[in-house]
Design a protein around this motif. Structure first.
Motif, PDB file in Angstrom:
ATOM      1  N   UNK A 118     -21.537  59.652  42.585  1.00 21.60           N
ATOM      2  CA  UNK A 118     -20.711  58.806  41.721  1.00 21.60           C
ATOM      3  C   UNK A 118     -20.873  57.353  42.143  1.00 21.60           C
ATOM      4  N   UNK A 119     -21.526  56.578  41.304  1.00 27.22           N
ATOM      5  CA  UNK A 119     -21.796  55.167  41.585  1.00 27.22           C
ATOM      6  C   UNK A 119     -20.575  54.342  41.160  1.00 27.22           C
ATOM      7  N   UNK A 120     -19.580  54.240  42.056  1.00 32.10           N
ATOM      8  CA  UNK A 120     -18.311  53.590  41.709  1.00 32.10           C
ATOM      9  C   UNK A 120     -18.447  52.098  41.423  1.00 32.10           C
ATOM     10  N   UNK A 121     -19.359  51.416  42.111  1.00 30.52           N
ATOM     11  CA  UNK A 121     -19.519  49.979  41.887  1.00 30.52           C
ATOM     12  C   UNK A 121     -20.664  49.656  40.936  1.00 30.52           C
ATOM     13  N   UNK A 122     -21.287  50.683  40.381  1.00 33.03           N
ATOM     14  CA  UNK A 122     -22.327  50.522  39.357  1.00 33.03           C
ATOM     15  C   UNK A 122     -23.464  49.599  39.782  1.00 33.03           C
ATOM     16  N   UNK A 123     -23.885  49.711  41.048  1.00 29.54           N
ATOM     17  CA  UNK A 123     -24.997  48.873  41.512  1.00 29.54           C
ATOM     18  C   UNK A 123     -26.308  49.643  41.607  1.00 29.54           C
ATOM     19  N   UNK A 124     -26.284  50.921  41.212  1.00 28.17           N
ATOM     20  CA  UNK A 124     -27.521  51.692  41.136  1.00 28.17           C
ATOM     21  C   UNK A 124     -27.899  52.462  42.370  1.00 28.17           C
ATOM     22  N   UNK A 125     -27.152  52.296  43.467  1.00 33.13           N
ATOM     23  CA  UNK A 125     -27.464  53.014  44.704  1.00 33.13           C
ATOM     24  C   UNK A 125     -26.176  53.598  45.282  1.00 33.13           C
ATOM     25  N   UNK A 126     -26.321  54.635  46.107  1.00 35.14           N
ATOM     26  CA  UNK A 126     -25.148  55.196  46.762  1.00 35.14           C
ATOM     27  C   UNK A 126     -24.847  54.402  48.021  1.00 35.14           C
ATOM     28  N   UNK A 127     -23.603  53.946  48.136  1.00 35.39           N
ATOM     29  CA  UNK A 127     -23.205  53.106  49.261  1.00 35.39           C
ATOM     30  C   UNK A 127     -22.255  53.859  50.184  1.00 35.39           C
TER      31      UNK A 127
END
Length: 206
Positions: free
Chosen positions: A130-139
């Motif tokens: 789930x990409x919560x910050x919509x930046x394209x990578x898993x953080x």
């Protein structure tokens, strides 16, 4: 009662001199080690205090509107390195910025969830996250790299590593290098309209 002769007294005095020298030889290395350890600890604590102050000042400068500019961030990073290397010339300085939508999210630093289908503890092989910050990578902390935009909460972290000034690593087995880290969280100034919170997107890990 017979008094001790002068020769006997001098012999006893000489024996005591030898004892004092032996005792000093045993105590001196321990005293020297304690002194070097105290100096090393004092310098480390001083470096940590200076580093924290430098990081806080740099973070405040970074949150200004001009802090968005790459040239400004480079200049701020150079100031950090310069001030650190005044106290430890051979220091390696690593600077990172992570931005979050809010101060609360920065404090929580929650990893974006994923489905570990193969059970290896790593998001890989096309596993969904789930990409919560919509930046394209898993953080792993839920944030994005860089300074971020208006009113974003920014975590500025500076890691410093430098050789010890005293050879305590050889004497008592400590690491040959000192590792220090300083971190602070500040919010970018409201120099524009704060964007809406990103809508979570389901993506696949590479």
């Amino acid at each position: 009662m017979t008094r001790p002769s002068l020769t006997h007294s001098l012999r006893r005095f000489g024996d005591q001199d030898g004892t004092a020298i032996t005792e000093f030889g045993l105590i001196a290395p321990i005293f020297l080690l304690l002194m070097l350890g105290a100096l090393d600890l004092a310098h480390t604590l001083y470096m940590q205090g200076v580093l924290q102050g430098v990081v806080q000042k740099a973070a405040r400068d970074s949150t200004l509107e001009s802090g968005q500019e790459e040239g400004t961030q480079v200049a701020i990073n150079q100031k950090i390195e310069t001030q650190v290397k005044r106290l430890a010339a051979n220091a390696d300085v690593t600077i990172s910025r992570r931005n979050f939508y809010s101060y609360t999210k920065a404090a929580q630093a929650v990893a974006e969830p994923y489905n570990d289908n193969n059970g290896n503890g790593i998001c890989d092989g096309g596993e969904p996250f789930q990409d919560n910050n919509a930046n394209g990578v898993r953080d792993a902390d839920g944030g994005s790299a860089g300074q971020g935009g208006t009113q974003a909460a920014v975590v500025l972290t500076v890691d410093v590593q430098y050789p010890r000034f005293f050879p305590l690593d050889k004497m008592i087995g400590l690491s040959g290098k000192v590792h220090l880290s300083a971190k602070t969280v500040l919010t970018n100034q409201p120099y524009g309209q704060k964007p809406g919170e990103p809508v979570p997107v389901v993506r696949n890990c590479p």
